[in-house]
Motif scaffolding. Structure first.
Motif, PDB file in Angstrom:
ATOM      1  N   THR A  93     -17.242-125.162   6.654  1.00  0.00           N
ATOM      2  CA  THR A  93     -16.384-126.144   7.319  1.00  0.00           C
ATOM      3  C   THR A  93     -16.374-127.458   6.550  1.00  0.00           C
ATOM      4  O   THR A  93     -15.317-128.039   6.301  1.00  0.00           O
ATOM      5  CB  THR A  93     -16.873-126.398   8.755  1.00  0.00           C
ATOM      6  N   THR A  94     -17.575-127.922   6.170  1.00  0.00           N
ATOM      7  CA  THR A  94     -17.695-129.166   5.407  1.00  0.00           C
ATOM      8  C   THR A  94     -18.790-129.035   4.360  1.00  0.00           C
ATOM      9  O   THR A  94     -19.683-128.203   4.464  1.00  0.00           O
ATOM     10  CB  THR A  94     -18.039-130.365   6.317  1.00  0.00           C
ATOM     11  N   GLY A  95     -18.700-129.897   3.354  1.00  0.00           N
ATOM     12  CA  GLY A  95     -19.740-130.003   2.336  1.00  0.00           C
ATOM     13  C   GLY A  95     -20.076-131.456   2.107  1.00  0.00           C
ATOM     14  O   GLY A  95     -19.312-132.354   2.512  1.00  0.00           O
ATOM     15  N   THR A  96     -21.205-131.713   1.454  1.00  0.00           N
ATOM     16  CA  THR A  96     -21.662-133.091   1.273  1.00  0.00           C
ATOM     17  C   THR A  96     -21.923-133.455  -0.183  1.00  0.00           C
ATOM     18  O   THR A  96     -22.573-134.462  -0.451  1.00  0.00           O
ATOM     19  CB  THR A  96     -22.948-133.337   2.087  1.00  0.00           C
ATOM     20  N   GLU A  97     -21.423-132.659  -1.109  1.00  0.00           N
ATOM     21  CA  GLU A  97     -21.675-132.910  -2.532  1.00  0.00           C
ATOM     22  C   GLU A  97     -20.416-133.403  -3.231  1.00  0.00           C
ATOM     23  O   GLU A  97     -19.449-132.654  -3.356  1.00  0.00           O
ATOM     24  CB  GLU A  97     -22.164-131.633  -3.215  1.00  0.00           C
ATOM     25  N   PRO A  98     -20.370-134.647  -3.731  1.00  0.00           N
ATOM     26  CA  PRO A  98     -21.379-135.702  -3.585  1.00  0.00           C
ATOM     27  C   PRO A  98     -21.165-136.549  -2.330  1.00  0.00           C
ATOM     28  O   PRO A  98     -21.920-137.455  -2.045  1.00  0.00           O
ATOM     29  CB  PRO A  98     -21.157-136.543  -4.846  1.00  0.00           C
ATOM     30  N   HIS A  99     -20.091-136.251  -1.590  1.00  0.00           N
ATOM     31  CA  HIS A  99     -19.803-136.946  -0.334  1.00  0.00           C
ATOM     32  C   HIS A  99     -19.213-135.923   0.626  1.00  0.00           C
ATOM     33  O   HIS A  99     -18.839-134.818   0.226  1.00  0.00           O
ATOM     34  CB  HIS A  99     -18.809-138.096  -0.557  1.00  0.00           C
TER      35      HIS A  99
ATOM     36  N   ILE B  76     -16.001-119.754   7.326  1.00  0.00           N
ATOM     37  CA  ILE B  76     -17.234-119.539   8.087  1.00  0.00           C
ATOM     38  C   ILE B  76     -17.732-120.906   8.549  1.00  0.00           C
ATOM     39  O   ILE B  76     -17.939-121.803   7.725  1.00  0.00           O
ATOM     40  CB  ILE B  76     -18.316-118.838   7.234  1.00  0.00           C
ATOM     41  N   GLU B  77     -17.963-121.075   9.841  1.00  0.00           N
ATOM     42  CA  GLU B  77     -18.363-122.378  10.364  1.00  0.00           C
ATOM     43  C   GLU B  77     -19.768-122.748   9.882  1.00  0.00           C
ATOM     44  O   GLU B  77     -20.706-121.947   9.957  1.00  0.00           O
ATOM     45  CB  GLU B  77     -18.330-122.368  11.888  1.00  0.00           C
ATOM     46  N   GLY B  78     -19.878-123.972   9.391  1.00  0.00           N
ATOM     47  CA  GLY B  78     -21.172-124.462   8.932  1.00  0.00           C
ATOM     48  C   GLY B  78     -21.005-125.607   7.956  1.00  0.00           C
ATOM     49  O   GLY B  78     -19.890-126.059   7.670  1.00  0.00           O
ATOM     50  N   LYS B  79     -22.132-126.101   7.449  1.00  0.00           N
ATOM     51  CA  LYS B  79     -22.142-127.283   6.593  1.00  0.00           C
ATOM     52  C   LYS B  79     -23.041-127.054   5.384  1.00  0.00           C
ATOM     53  O   LYS B  79     -24.121-126.448   5.509  1.00  0.00           O
ATOM     54  CB  LYS B  79     -22.634-128.492   7.398  1.00  0.00           C
ATOM     55  N   VAL B  80     -22.603-127.539   4.231  1.00  0.00           N
ATOM     56  CA  VAL B  80     -23.382-127.426   2.997  1.00  0.00           C
ATOM     57  C   VAL B  80     -24.083-128.756   2.747  1.00  0.00           C
ATOM     58  O   VAL B  80     -23.427-129.798   2.626  1.00  0.00           O
ATOM     59  CB  VAL B  80     -22.482-127.052   1.813  1.00  0.00           C
ATOM     60  N   ILE B  81     -25.413-128.723   2.685  1.00  0.00           N
ATOM     61  CA  ILE B  81     -26.204-129.945   2.505  1.00  0.00           C
ATOM     62  C   ILE B  81     -27.212-129.745   1.369  1.00  0.00           C
ATOM     63  O   ILE B  81     -27.480-128.617   0.943  1.00  0.00           O
ATOM     64  CB  ILE B  81     -26.950-130.326   3.797  1.00  0.00           C
ATOM     65  N   LYS B  82     -27.789-130.840   0.908  1.00  0.00           N
ATOM     66  CA  LYS B  82     -28.714-130.780  -0.220  1.00  0.00           C
ATOM     67  C   LYS B  82     -30.072-130.224   0.215  1.00  0.00           C
ATOM     68  O   LYS B  82     -30.541-130.460   1.329  1.00  0.00           O
ATOM     69  CB  LYS B  82     -28.912-132.170  -0.825  1.00  0.00           C
ATOM     70  N   ILE B  83     -30.701-129.466  -0.673  1.00  0.00           N
ATOM     71  CA  ILE B  83     -32.083-129.011  -0.455  1.00  0.00           C
ATOM     72  C   ILE B  83     -32.984-130.237  -0.490  1.00  0.00           C
ATOM     73  O   ILE B  83     -32.995-130.988  -1.470  1.00  0.00           O
ATOM     74  CB  ILE B  83     -32.496-128.008  -1.543  1.00  0.00           C
ATOM     75  N   GLN B  84     -33.759-130.452   0.576  1.00  0.00           N
ATOM     76  CA  GLN B  84     -34.544-131.687   0.711  1.00  0.00           C
ATOM     77  C   GLN B  84     -36.051-131.477   0.675  1.00  0.00           C
ATOM     78  O   GLN B  84     -36.811-132.422   0.838  1.00  0.00           O
ATOM     79  CB  GLN B  84     -34.173-132.382   2.031  1.00  0.00           C
ATOM     80  N   ASP B  85     -36.518-130.253   0.497  1.00  0.00           N
ATOM     81  CA  ASP B  85     -37.946-129.965   0.554  1.00  0.00           C
ATOM     82  C   ASP B  85     -38.674-130.682  -0.588  1.00  0.00           C
ATOM     83  O   ASP B  85     -38.443-130.393  -1.764  1.00  0.00           O
ATOM     84  CB  ASP B  85     -38.168-128.454   0.452  1.00  0.00           C
ATOM     85  N   PRO B  86     -39.596-131.628  -0.281  1.00  0.00           N
ATOM     86  CA  PRO B  86     -40.291-132.374  -1.336  1.00  0.00           C
ATOM     87  C   PRO B  86     -41.295-131.523  -2.108  1.00  0.00           C
ATOM     88  O   PRO B  86     -41.780-131.939  -3.166  1.00  0.00           O
ATOM     89  CB  PRO B  86     -41.012-133.492  -0.564  1.00  0.00           C
ATOM     90  N   ASN B  87     -41.596-130.344  -1.596  1.00  0.00           N
ATOM     91  CA  ASN B  87     -42.589-129.479  -2.241  1.00  0.00           C
ATOM     92  C   ASN B  87     -41.969-128.465  -3.206  1.00  0.00           C
ATOM     93  O   ASN B  87     -42.687-127.660  -3.794  1.00  0.00           O
ATOM     94  CB  ASN B  87     -43.390-128.729  -1.174  1.00  0.00           C
ATOM     95  N   THR B  88     -40.658-128.497  -3.356  1.00  0.00           N
ATOM     96  CA  THR B  88     -39.999-127.566  -4.276  1.00  0.00           C
ATOM     97  C   THR B  88     -39.107-128.332  -5.233  1.00  0.00           C
ATOM     98  O   THR B  88     -38.616-129.422  -4.925  1.00  0.00           O
ATOM     99  CB  THR B  88     -39.150-126.533  -3.515  1.00  0.00           C
ATOM    100  N   ARG B  89     -38.906-127.757  -6.404  1.00  0.00           N
ATOM    101  CA  ARG B  89     -38.029-128.376  -7.389  1.00  0.00           C
ATOM    102  C   ARG B  89     -36.569-128.086  -7.052  1.00  0.00           C
ATOM    103  O   ARG B  89     -36.229-127.021  -6.579  1.00  0.00           O
ATOM    104  CB  ARG B  89     -38.333-127.821  -8.790  1.00  0.00           C
TER     105      ARG B  89
END
Length: 202
Positions: free
Chosen positions: A89-95, A103-116
Protein backbone atom coordinates in the motif's frame (compact mmCIF):
# COMPACT_ATOMS: atom_id res chain seq x y z
CA UNK A 1 4.81 -14.54 -25.43
CA UNK A 2 4.43 -16.33 -22.11
CA UNK A 3 5.92 -13.83 -19.62
CA UNK A 4 6.33 -10.06 -19.68
CA UNK A 5 9.31 -8.95 -17.59
CA UNK A 6 8.54 -5.31 -16.89
CA UNK A 7 11.29 -2.83 -17.74
CA UNK A 8 10.86 0.38 -15.75
CA UNK A 9 14.43 1.53 -15.21
CA UNK A 10 15.09 -0.28 -11.91
CA UNK A 11 17.46 -2.97 -13.15
CA UNK A 12 17.61 -6.74 -12.64
CA UNK A 13 15.58 -7.63 -15.72
CA UNK A 14 18.32 -9.35 -17.76
CA UNK A 15 19.24 -11.78 -14.98
CA UNK A 16 15.58 -12.74 -14.58
CA UNK A 17 15.24 -13.43 -18.29
CA UNK A 18 18.45 -15.47 -18.23
CA UNK A 19 16.98 -17.69 -15.51
CA UNK A 20 13.76 -18.12 -17.51
CA UNK A 21 15.81 -19.06 -20.56
CA UNK A 22 17.42 -21.87 -18.56
CA UNK A 23 13.90 -23.14 -17.79
CA UNK A 24 12.79 -22.81 -21.40
CA UNK A 25 10.19 -20.16 -20.52
CA UNK A 26 9.40 -17.73 -23.32
CA UNK A 27 9.69 -14.14 -22.10
CA UNK A 28 10.12 -10.56 -23.22
CA UNK A 29 11.64 -7.60 -21.41
CA UNK A 30 9.19 -4.79 -22.07
CA UNK A 31 7.66 -1.58 -20.88
CA UNK A 32 4.99 -1.66 -23.58
CA UNK A 33 1.44 -1.87 -22.29
CA UNK A 34 0.25 -3.96 -25.25
CA UNK A 35 2.98 -6.54 -24.59
CA UNK A 36 1.95 -6.73 -20.95
CA UNK A 37 -1.70 -7.17 -21.88
CA UNK A 38 -0.78 -9.96 -24.32
CA UNK A 39 1.40 -11.87 -21.86
CA UNK A 40 0.11 -14.78 -19.80
CA UNK A 41 2.34 -13.89 -16.82
CA UNK A 42 3.65 -10.59 -15.44
CA UNK A 43 7.01 -10.38 -13.68
CA UNK A 44 8.09 -7.24 -11.83
CA UNK A 45 11.75 -7.42 -10.73
CA UNK A 46 13.78 -4.48 -9.46
CA UNK A 47 16.35 -3.07 -7.07
CA UNK A 48 16.57 0.38 -5.51
CA UNK A 49 14.26 2.97 -3.99
CA UNK A 50 10.52 2.42 -3.50
CA UNK A 51 9.70 6.04 -4.36
CA UNK A 52 11.78 5.99 -7.54
CA UNK A 53 10.32 2.67 -8.62
CA UNK A 54 6.77 3.94 -8.23
CA UNK A 55 7.60 7.21 -9.98
CA UNK A 56 8.98 5.28 -12.95
CA UNK A 57 5.90 3.06 -13.10
CA UNK A 58 3.53 6.02 -12.89
CA UNK A 59 5.40 8.02 -15.53
CA UNK A 60 4.90 5.15 -17.98
CA UNK A 61 1.32 4.41 -16.80
CA UNK A 62 2.58 0.93 -15.92
CA UNK A 63 1.11 1.19 -12.43
CA UNK A 64 -2.40 1.34 -13.90
CA UNK A 65 -1.76 -1.52 -16.34
CA UNK A 66 -0.34 -3.76 -13.60
CA UNK A 67 -3.34 -3.14 -11.35
CA UNK A 68 -5.80 -3.82 -14.18
CA UNK A 69 -4.09 -7.01 -15.34
CA UNK A 70 -3.42 -8.41 -11.86
CA UNK A 71 -6.46 -7.30 -9.86
CA UNK A 72 -9.19 -7.19 -12.49
CA UNK A 73 -8.05 -9.84 -14.97
CA UNK A 74 -6.39 -12.01 -12.30
CA UNK A 75 -3.27 -12.54 -14.39
CA UNK A 76 -0.49 -14.48 -12.59
CA UNK A 77 2.04 -12.01 -11.14
CA UNK A 78 5.53 -12.50 -9.73
CA UNK A 79 7.26 -9.67 -7.85
CA UNK A 80 10.96 -9.92 -7.02
CA UNK A 81 12.85 -7.86 -4.39
CA UNK A 82 11.79 -4.23 -5.04
CA UNK A 83 9.04 -5.74 -7.19
CA UNK A 84 7.64 -7.40 -4.06
CA UNK A 85 7.84 -4.19 -2.06
CA UNK A 86 6.08 -2.12 -4.71
CA UNK A 87 2.91 -4.20 -4.38
CA UNK A 88 2.45 -2.76 -0.88
CA UNK A 89 0.00 0.00 0.00
CA UNK A 90 2.79 2.40 0.97
CA UNK A 91 6.57 2.54 1.18
CA UNK A 92 8.96 4.76 3.10
CA UNK A 93 12.15 4.71 1.02
CA UNK A 94 13.36 7.45 1.11
CA UNK A 95 10.02 9.08 2.02
CA UNK A 96 6.45 7.87 2.29
CA UNK A 97 4.76 7.22 -1.03
CA UNK A 98 1.90 5.19 -2.45
CA UNK A 99 2.54 1.72 -3.83
CA UNK A 100 0.56 -0.50 -6.20
CA UNK A 101 -1.62 -1.65 -3.29
CA UNK A 102 -2.00 -5.22 -4.57
CA UNK A 103 -1.33 -6.49 -1.04
CA UNK A 104 -2.20 -4.32 1.98
CA UNK A 105 0.80 -3.34 4.07
CA UNK A 106 3.74 -0.99 4.47
CA UNK A 107 7.43 -1.19 3.56
CA UNK A 108 9.71 0.15 6.31
CA UNK A 109 13.43 0.11 7.07
CA UNK A 110 15.04 -2.74 9.02
CA UNK A 111 15.77 -1.17 12.42
CA UNK A 112 17.34 -4.00 14.44
CA UNK A 113 20.54 -2.54 16.03
CA UNK A 114 21.99 -6.04 16.41
CA UNK A 115 22.06 -6.82 12.69
CA UNK A 116 23.82 -5.26 9.74
CA UNK A 117 21.80 -3.41 7.14
CA UNK A 118 21.36 -4.32 4.38
CA UNK A 119 20.41 -7.94 4.96
CA UNK A 120 22.87 -9.35 2.44
CA UNK A 121 23.65 -12.92 1.44
CA UNK A 122 22.23 -16.40 1.76
CA UNK A 123 19.54 -17.20 4.30
CA UNK A 124 16.99 -19.97 4.75
CA UNK A 125 13.26 -19.32 4.60
CA UNK A 126 10.48 -20.82 6.71
CA UNK A 127 7.14 -21.65 5.13
CA UNK A 128 4.10 -20.05 6.79
CA UNK A 129 1.98 -23.21 6.43
CA UNK A 130 1.81 -22.43 2.73
CA UNK A 131 1.55 -25.32 0.26
CA UNK A 132 3.69 -23.60 -2.37
CA UNK A 133 6.47 -22.62 0.02
CA UNK A 134 6.35 -25.89 1.96
CA UNK A 135 8.46 -27.21 -0.92
CA UNK A 136 11.14 -24.66 -0.05
CA UNK A 137 10.99 -24.77 3.75
CA UNK A 138 14.49 -24.23 5.21
CA UNK A 139 15.98 -23.83 1.73
CA UNK A 140 18.56 -21.10 1.15
CA UNK A 141 17.93 -18.08 -1.05
CA UNK A 142 19.90 -14.92 -1.82
CA UNK A 143 18.77 -11.69 -0.13
CA UNK A 144 19.82 -8.07 -0.43
CA UNK A 145 17.50 -5.48 1.13
CA UNK A 146 17.41 -2.69 3.71
CA UNK A 147 13.62 -2.40 3.89
CA UNK A 148 11.02 -5.03 4.66
CA UNK A 149 7.32 -5.50 3.94
CA UNK A 150 4.97 -5.44 6.93
CA UNK A 151 2.02 -7.37 5.50
CA UNK A 152 -1.31 -6.53 7.15
CA UNK A 153 -2.92 -9.94 6.63
CA UNK A 154 -0.76 -12.79 7.95
CA UNK A 155 -2.62 -15.28 5.73
CA UNK A 156 -1.04 -13.67 2.67
CA UNK A 157 2.50 -14.39 3.88
CA UNK A 158 4.05 -17.36 2.11
CA UNK A 159 7.35 -17.55 3.98
CA UNK A 160 9.48 -15.68 6.50
CA UNK A 161 13.19 -15.23 7.08
CA UNK A 162 15.03 -14.91 10.39
CA UNK A 163 17.52 -12.05 10.42
CA UNK A 164 17.60 -11.08 14.08
CA UNK A 165 13.86 -10.58 13.78
CA UNK A 166 11.37 -12.43 11.61
CA UNK A 167 10.70 -10.69 8.29
CA UNK A 168 8.43 -11.47 5.36
CA UNK A 169 10.44 -13.39 2.77
CA UNK A 170 7.59 -14.16 0.39
CA UNK A 171 3.93 -13.52 -0.29
CA UNK A 172 1.33 -15.70 -1.95
CA UNK A 173 -2.30 -14.76 -2.37
CA UNK A 174 -4.59 -15.89 -5.19
CA UNK A 175 -2.76 -15.01 -8.43
CA UNK A 176 0.01 -13.04 -6.70
CA UNK A 177 3.37 -14.46 -5.68
CA UNK A 178 6.28 -12.28 -4.58
CA UNK A 179 9.69 -12.82 -3.02
CA UNK A 180 11.97 -10.47 -1.10
CA UNK A 181 14.90 -12.68 -2.11
CA UNK A 182 16.24 -13.08 -5.65
CA UNK A 183 15.27 -16.47 -7.10
CA UNK A 184 17.22 -15.67 -10.26
CA UNK A 185 20.39 -15.43 -8.13
CA UNK A 186 19.59 -18.39 -5.87
CA UNK A 187 20.96 -21.20 -8.04
CA UNK A 188 19.02 -24.49 -8.04
CA UNK A 189 16.53 -23.49 -5.34
CA UNK A 190 15.70 -20.30 -7.22
CA UNK A 191 15.27 -22.05 -10.55
CA UNK A 192 12.99 -24.62 -8.91
CA UNK A 193 10.90 -21.84 -7.38
CA UNK A 194 10.54 -20.05 -10.73
CA UNK A 195 9.62 -23.32 -12.41
CA UNK A 196 7.01 -24.04 -9.74
CA UNK A 197 5.52 -20.57 -10.18
CA UNK A 198 4.77 -21.26 -13.84
CA UNK A 199 3.46 -24.72 -13.06
CA UNK A 200 1.23 -23.43 -10.24
CA UNK A 201 -0.46 -20.89 -12.49
CA UNK A 202 -0.37 -22.91 -15.72
Amino acid sequence: MTAAIIEYGMGNVASVQKALNVLGIDSQITGNTNDIKAAKYIILPGVGSFAQGMENLRNSSLDRIIREEVLLKQKPFLGICLGMQLIATTGTEPHESHGLNLIEGKVIKIQDPNTRVPHLGWNSITSSANLFFDNFNQKDFYFIHSYHFQVSNYNKIGATVDYGNKYVAAIQYENILATQFHPEKSQENGLNLLDNFFKLYA
